[in-house]
Each structure stands twice: as C-alpha cells, then as structure tokens.
Write an enzyme that holds these catalytic residues in place. Structure first.
Site, PDB file in Angstrom:
ATOM      1  N   HIS A  24       0.901  -1.263  -0.047  1.00  0.00           N
ATOM      2  CA  HIS A  24       0.171  -0.116   0.067  1.00  0.00           C
ATOM      3  C   HIS A  24       1.047   1.355  -0.053  1.00  0.00           C
ATOM      4  CE1 HIS A  24      -3.618   2.264   1.062  1.00  0.00           C
ATOM      5  NE2 HIS A  24      -2.722   3.271   1.575  1.00  0.00           N
ATOM      6  N   GLU A  25       1.839   1.244   0.806  1.00  0.00           N
ATOM      7  CA  GLU A  25       2.606   2.463   0.836  1.00  0.00           C
ATOM      8  C   GLU A  25       3.678   2.475  -0.188  1.00  0.00           C
ATOM      9  OE1 GLU A  25       2.046   4.678   3.083  1.00  0.00           O
ATOM     10  OE2 GLU A  25       0.445   3.448   4.092  1.00  0.00           O
TER      11      GLU A  25
END
Length: 376
Positions: A24-25
């Site tokens: 996600h990051e």
C-alpha cells in the site's frame, strides 16, 4: 482441528498485514517518485523506530513498534491535512519544487490514490494466477434441481428456469446466485427468472443455514435450495485473465458494500464487524490450512484494506481524495480551518471505530462471557 497457538497467530498476522501495508505504502511512494516528490520517511508501523536505514535519496526506511499501519512522509506534507505550513513557505523555490504540496492537484490525487489501487492490483494479480491455473467458473444460471420445501420451491421456481436477477443484481452465471444470496440470509429479495421465453418476477427469502468451520467459527449463510446440472470451468486465454480478475475483485467489493449497507440499516448485526484481533485470529487459523488458502486470505484482506482506505473519511486516503476533488472543482484548496476541523473529526471517528471493533473482537473471542462467569 486444533486452534493455533498465540505465537503462531501473531506471526501469521504479521505475515498478512506487513506485506499488504508495505505494498500500500509502496504505491504512494512509487507514484510520488514518478512525479518528482522527495520522500522523507517510509514507515511500516507507528511509534518508536525499531530498525531502519537511510537510502542515498535521503529517505528513512523503518519498521516501528506498532505494526497496525504505515505511512510515507513526503517532503512538504507536514501535517495530517496536507496543508501548507510556515515551514513549507520558508523553503527555497528549489526545495519547494520537490515537495508534495508544490504538485498540482491531479498529481497529489494520483499519489494518494496509488495506495488503495496497489491493494486492488495485488488481488487482481492473484486472481489472474488462479484463473490461469484452474480456469474461471462459468456455470449457466439454469436451474436443474429445486430442493423440496426450499425458499426457491416456495417462490415457484422449477427446473429449467434461468435466473437473471437477484436482489437487483444481474446474474450471468450460477456462481453469481450463491454470491448474492449467501449474505442475505433471512432477507426477502426480488428474483427475476426466464421461463419458456417469458420473464417472471418473484420474491423469496433465503433460509438461514448456520455453519461451523473446523475451528468452531459460526457463520450465517443464506441459501435458496437450487442446483445446476453441473459445474462449468472455462480455461482462459492470457488476454482474458485481467478481465476475469477485475470482475472477481469488483464482485467482492460489491459484497463488502452490501454488507456495510445491511449493518447500517440494521439488517445485519454490528457484532459482525471485526478489527485487528479478528484478523489475527483468522490469520493464524488460515495459516494452518496451507499456502494457497493463506494467499487467498491475504487477497481478501488486501481488497478490504483498499476499500476501507477509499472511504471519504478524513485521515484516510479517501478523505484526502475528497478534499482534492473539492479543490479541483473550486480551483482553490479548502480553507485551513475547515480542513483542520474535518481531520480532527475524522481522527475521533476512527478512534471510536477502533475501540468499537476491538470490543467486538474481544466479545467474539469469548472474553466478556468468561468475565461474566467469573463475576457471577
């Protein structure tokens, strides 16, 4: 089946959450780099740093003590509302050019959207691999048998009928029927069928079947008592895989939306909402079932993570995207006071929600029942 131990459960939970948070990051980070934004920090978890290093670009990569999330801190993104600060305004033009706030709103929008999109891409890639190996189920939605006394029989469905719509959702294959019905146990739903070239509108209430898995978890499953002549699995060419995987991902997201609507409208108990403890519990259980089940479980959590982050709640990615959309329409950012108020409210909502789901999790783990027994 024996329940997994605490250590196994913790390790399995980290094995699920850690990679998904990283992906996600990483989505935020890669798109930010693409647009020339410098990243000051890339963190898995919050709080005190446990281990970390600084790369040649000046980004601090670290793992923190509380692994229930993560973040990428871009240069210039100096507060939760991503609003310009006096510190940002004091930068030189050269320094400011590489900051998040210096970028046009459409680039900021894409940088923020990249996190949830990466979670969905992970799911799509997994489903592509599954369909490449085993094909896609495409059983015709034609009824071959109706169970006597079932909801389908009570509604007037007979063998040979083709179901075309259930609960307002179109049905293209038999597998769609069970996906729609299973989350509507005890709920009256409209059903459209075709019989001898004529469309017929019916209504039925899926019966409630209580099922227990090998670990003792109980689930309410909706069923209407119909079956097809057989199961059809269609091998897919490579160019068909992305479309099939996207359809599967969209179907799961739609099921999530339907479930949330049911909870909000009181048709489903709020006790079914789970949080980190519930995810950890199921992570440990699924990890004992083999790598394939574990990857599929990770895929479902990844879709959940992407979906939840797109909700228009301040502090979540969806809240930022909402403000960027407003900024694009107004051609100027939302005022700092309104932004600050919104993000403080968003923090309060998220904290209250986390407390609520944690209480739910502890109840589902039997803590409150055991305490009541001790007190009694």
């Amino acid at each position: 089946m024996t329940q997994p131990g605490i250590l196994w459960t913790i390790l399995a939970f980290f094995a699920v959450i850690g990679p998904l948070i990283f992906l996600h990051e990483l989505g935020h980070y890669l798109v930010g780099r693409w647009f020339g934004v410098k990243a000051d920090a890339f963190s898995i978890g919050f709080g005190r740093e446990i281990v970390g290093w600084t790369d040649k670009r000046g980004t601090r990569w670290k793992v923190a003590a509380l692994p229930l999330g993560g973040y990428v801190k871009f240069a210039g993104d100096m507060n939760p509302a991503s609003a310009p600060t006096a510190e940002w305004l004091a930068m030189s033009p050269e320094e400011r050019a590489g900051t998040f706030q210096a970028k046009p709103v459409w680039q900021r929008f894409l940088i923020v959207a990249a996190g949830p999109v990466t979670n969905f891409l992970f799911a799509i890639i997994v489903f592509m691999a599954v369909f490449a190996v085993s094909g896609e189920p495409r059983t015709p939605a034609v009824i071959a048998a109706v169970q006597p006394g079932s909801p389908a029989a009570a509604a007037g469905i007979v063998p040979g009928d083709r179901i075309s719509m259930v609960a307002g959702q179109s049905v293209d294959r038999f597998e769609d029927i069970s996906d729609i019905v299973r989350i509507r146990a005890g709920e009256a739903v409209p059903v459209d069928i075709w019989r001898n070239g004529r469309q017929i509108h019916l209504r039925m209430t899926p019966r409630v079947d209580l099922e227990r898995d090998n670990f003792g978890n109980e689930f309410r499953i909706g069923r209407i008592g119909v079956s097809p002549a057989g199961r059809t699995i269609v091998p897919l060419a490579w160019h068909e895989l992305p479309g099939a995987a996207v359809r599967q991902t969209v179907a799961i997201v739609r099921m999530m939306v339907d479930t949330i609507v049911q909870i909000v409208t009181g048709r489903r108990s709020v006790s079914e909402l789970g949080g980190p403890l519930q995810i950890a519990k199921f992570s440990g259980q699924v990890a004992t079932m083999g790598w394939f089940d574990f990857i599929i479980f990770m895929t479902m959590i990844s879709i959940n993570l992407g979906f939840i982050n797109l909700l228009p709640i301040p502090l979540l990615d969806g809240g930022h995207l909402f403000f960027y959309a407003v900024e694009a329409v107004r051609r100027r950012p939302v005022g700092p006071q309104a932004t600050e108020w919104a993000f403080r409210s968003g923090l309060a909502v998220l904290m209250a929600f986390m407390v609520f789901v944690t209480i739910n999790d502890l109840g589902n783990l039997g803590l409150w029942t055991r305490l009541a027994g001790l007190i009694g």
